[in-house]
Scaffold this active site. Sequence first.
Site, PDB file in Angstrom:
ATOM      1  N   GLU A   1       8.171  -5.812  -1.617  1.00  0.00           N
ATOM      2  CA  GLU A   1       9.122  -5.019  -0.846  1.00  0.00           C
ATOM      3  C   GLU A   1      10.343  -5.872  -0.499  1.00  0.00           C
ATOM      4  O   GLU A   1      10.233  -7.075  -0.241  1.00  0.00           O
ATOM      5  CB  GLU A   1       8.446  -4.550   0.440  1.00  0.00           C
TER       6      GLU A   1
ATOM      7  N   LYS B   1       9.519   4.856   1.107  1.00  0.00           N
ATOM      8  CA  LYS B   1       8.575   4.430   2.142  1.00  0.00           C
ATOM      9  C   LYS B   1       8.450   5.540   3.180  1.00  0.00           C
ATOM     10  O   LYS B   1       9.452   6.108   3.639  1.00  0.00           O
ATOM     11  CB  LYS B   1       9.067   3.135   2.784  1.00  0.00           C
TER      12      LYS B   1
ATOM     13  N   CYS C   1       3.927  -1.455   2.125  1.00  0.00           N
ATOM     14  CA  CYS C   1       3.713  -2.259   3.325  1.00  0.00           C
ATOM     15  C   CYS C   1       3.119  -1.451   4.475  1.00  0.00           C
ATOM     16  O   CYS C   1       1.918  -1.174   4.482  1.00  0.00           O
ATOM     17  CB  CYS C   1       5.035  -2.922   3.727  1.00  0.00           C
TER      18      CYS C   1
END
Length: 292
Positions: free
Chosen positions: A44, A119, A153
Amino acid sequence: MKLRVSAVQYQLQTIKSFEEFAKQSEHYLKTAAEFGAEFVLFPEFFTTQLLSIGSEQGTSLTINELPGFTEQYQSLFSSFAQKMNVHIIGGTHVIRIDDRLYNVAHLFYPDGRIEQQAKLHITPTEVNEWNMSAGDEVKVFDTNKGRIAILTCYDIEFPEVVRMVKAKGADVIFCPSCTDDRHGFHRVRYTSHARAIENQVYVVVTGTVGSLPTVDFMRANFGQAAVITPNDVPFPPRGIMVEGELNNDMIVTADLDLSLLYEVRERGSVTTWRDRRSDLYPDWEKMNAKGF
């Protein structure tokens, strides 16, 4: 039923040009190719390295300038994927849509296609310091080696979304990550193990290492790549197929056997996916059939 994956512990360091970024990225991809990797995962926010180039006036660049590199980034990694005949999960890159910033994972196919997964869960720093917006679509991606998902993440810390992509048929979760200290790193690492156990899937995770002294909120990085498995007899006892050395510039590679996932789902020591109590909580497979 088998695929070979590599995960890059990307070394963030100050650069002076896009060409330096391209050469460093190509180095990792050539290394993965020498190991015969079919999928390569980058971390990321690894493209924040481009902000260290600075402006022509010698001033620092901010996150708002990063979308200006999108066309170059997409063209570069698409050409790599086609030339090397490999699937590249190109970490994440910040793009702008309707004047809003999104942290978006990119999947580059060997045939030139590019898919995206924004995300879904945004950290307080991303919201308060970078004014980032959350994605609103949960996707899975078909490849010639099986169905995969990309959860970035913080996303892996939410069990519901992993249930959703497993219900959609994903057997491998790729998790590009960027954490700046041990606390954040272990949150992502421990929940990756939990998601692998709960859903009987593989999780491939990696993070940034090194530092970018001139880029806000990228001055510290704490990262390690790992290929994580369910904890059952066909797999390593600790559920770790391979892991890198903490905070080192390196790449790790492993073979994933999807048939082992199907075996433990049916006849494992525990059958966590099959034994869900969908009378007590949502059955995402049935909801998927209804088009959630």
